[in-house]
Design an enzyme around this catalytic site. Structure first.
Site, short mmCIF file in Angstrom:
data_model
loop_
_atom_site.label_atom_id
_atom_site.label_comp_id
_atom_site.label_asym_id
_atom_site.label_seq_id
_atom_site.Cartn_x
_atom_site.Cartn_y
_atom_site.Cartn_z
CB THR A 61 4.20 2.23 12.96
OG1 THR A 61 2.94 2.48 13.58
CG2 THR A 61 4.93 1.19 13.81
CG ASP A 62 1.26 6.18 15.32
OD1 ASP A 62 1.13 4.98 14.99
OD2 ASP A 62 0.31 6.98 15.31
CD GLU A 63 0.01 0.24 15.52
OE1 GLU A 63 -0.04 -0.77 16.23
OE2 GLU A 63 -0.52 0.32 14.40
CE1 TYR A 108 -11.36 -6.67 17.22
CE2 TYR A 108 -9.97 -5.07 16.10
CZ TYR A 108 -10.34 -6.38 16.33
OH TYR A 108 -9.70 -7.39 15.67
CG PHE A 113 -1.62 1.23 1.58
CD1 PHE A 113 -2.24 2.02 0.63
CD2 PHE A 113 -1.63 1.65 2.91
CE1 PHE A 113 -2.87 3.20 0.99
CE2 PHE A 113 -2.27 2.82 3.28
CZ PHE A 113 -2.88 3.60 2.32
CB ILE A 114 2.84 2.96 2.61
CG1 ILE A 114 1.67 2.92 3.59
CG2 ILE A 114 3.57 4.31 2.74
CD1 ILE A 114 2.07 3.01 5.06
N GLY A 137 -4.95 -6.16 24.21
CA GLY A 137 -3.95 -5.10 24.35
C GLY A 137 -4.19 -3.89 23.46
CG HIS A 138 -7.67 -1.93 20.64
ND1 HIS A 138 -8.97 -1.89 20.19
CD2 HIS A 138 -6.95 -1.28 19.69
CE1 HIS A 138 -9.04 -1.26 19.03
NE2 HIS A 138 -7.82 -0.85 18.73
NE ARG A 183 -5.17 3.03 16.66
CZ ARG A 183 -5.42 2.79 17.93
NH1 ARG A 183 -5.68 3.79 18.77
NH2 ARG A 183 -5.42 1.56 18.40
CE1 TYR A 204 3.80 -3.33 12.23
CE2 TYR A 204 2.27 -2.04 13.53
CZ TYR A 204 3.15 -2.14 12.47
OH TYR A 204 3.39 -1.05 11.67
NE ARG A 225 -6.15 -5.02 17.05
CZ ARG A 225 -5.94 -4.01 16.18
NH1 ARG A 225 -5.42 -2.88 16.62
NH2 ARG A 225 -6.26 -4.13 14.92
CE LYS A 273 7.88 -1.02 11.17
NZ LYS A 273 8.55 -1.13 9.84
#
Length: 350
Positions: free
Chosen positions: A139-141, A221, A21-22, A298-299, A228, A164, A296, A168
């Protein structure tokens, strides 16, 4: 031609993961500017030839970033001015169920790319060596979850909460180490949630569009209150190019959309757009299909990015606001159902 690292040349980029995608958006912008782009992509379920087929000056090499000899051969053969890494397993839900692939691709894969880039860079001389950049897209995550106030910056501590984001964050640290230990001219970019054309229909926006069009419920969820910060993929990719052109080696740059929305509001907005652009035969709103599902594991509750550093240092600006960008995105998916069906068939093959 653009100036990178003080060295002007006919640009060639080696881009890992650019059938996704990106990365394919980045390849499109580079192609439009007349750059040569060599794409290394394993064509997993999220990478598709269709994303690159319409682009000039783009050459696809099917291969894995964990294949060190192949990566080094591509560097030596094409002598790129920059090596950009988009390649990653990136879906949080998949990382919870099957984290092994995330460790292999996101950590080991980045390690192999860094080693190949370092060997290539050390073989260069003069302006060619001074110009080379290795840019890692993250990512900001990696920064974890925010409370109700505040935003992430380049100085926020790493606090990943999913397999994930942990993979990262590990990759980000490897990139940092290869710069500080070996001097490799690296750059890292951390972005907020991307949206736009050609996003695989597992992420929130294209998934909701797909479910709505095929008559499935729209699962949200928890209470839908997770927030976000949404950035259009083109704005993100233009920021990456600015980092390559103007960024200081060893630096990190954050790119956000200045568009915080909770998930429920995003889904409702998608429904409103679909109600206008593709009304249901029964006259009802797509919003009637929204269903709240178990949250989810640990959302993270909220992400948001302060990208004022990128604005000051790179001249970063945004072209899209979320409402008009989302309207265009929904329209693209409505007009490109053949693409959606094709990539979903590819997922079944994988």
């Amino acid at each position: 031609f653009y100036l990178i690292g003080g060295y002007q040349q006919d640009m060639t980029y080696l881009v890992a993961g650019a059938a996704g995608f990106i990365g394919s958006c980045f390849a499109k912008i580079c192609s439009e500017r007349g750059f040569q782009v060599v794409v290394l992509d394993a064509l997993t379920y999220a990478g598709h030839r269709e994303n690159l087929a319409h682009l000039a000056n783009v050459h696809l090499v099917v291969g894995n970033i964990c294949d060190g000899p192949l990566v080094l051969d591509l560097l030596k053969k094409h002598r790129p001015v920059a090596f950009v890494n988009f390649a990653a397993e990136s879906h949080v839900d998949r990382s919870i169920v099957a984290p092994t692939e995330f460790i292999t691709t996101n950590i080991q894969g980045t390690f192999i790319l860094l080693n190949a880039a370092l060997e290539y860079w050390q073989s260069l001389d003069g302006q060619e060596k001074a110009a080379f950049r290795f840019l890692h897209v993250s990512t900001d995550e990696v920064y974890g979850s925010l409370g109700s106030v505040g935003k992430f910056t380049e100085n926020s501590p790493l606090a990943p909460n999913s397999p994930y984001s942990a993979s990262k964050a590990s990759a980000d640290l490897l990139v940092r180490a290869w710069h500080h230990t070996y001097g490799l001219p690296t750059l890292t970019t951390n972005c907020s949630n991307n949206y736009g054309p050609r996003q695989f229909p597992e992420k929130l926006i294209p998934y909701m569009i797909h479910c709505a069009l095929v008559g499935k419920p729209l699962p949200v969820y928890g209470d839908g209150g997770n927030v976000r910060d949404w950035i259009h993929v083109e704005d993100h990719c233009l920021g990456i190019l600015l980092a390559l052109e103007r960024g200081t080696p060893g630096s990190t740059y954050c790119f956000g959309g200045d568009a915080e929305r909770n998930n429920l509001d995003v889904v409702r907005t998608i429904c409103q757009i679909l109600d206008r652009q593709r009304p249901r035969p029964d006259g009802k709103s797509y919003a009637e299909e929204i269903q709240f599902v178990k949250d989810r594991l640990g959302h993270d509750r909220r992400y948001a990015i302060d990208d004022s550093f990128a604005q000051r240092e790179l001249g970063f600006t945004r072209r899209y606001n979320f409402e008009s960008g989302l309207e265009e995105t929904v329209q693209w998916y409505l007009e490109n159902q053949q693409w959606c069906n094709s990539v979903l068939k590819n997922e079944q093959k994988n």
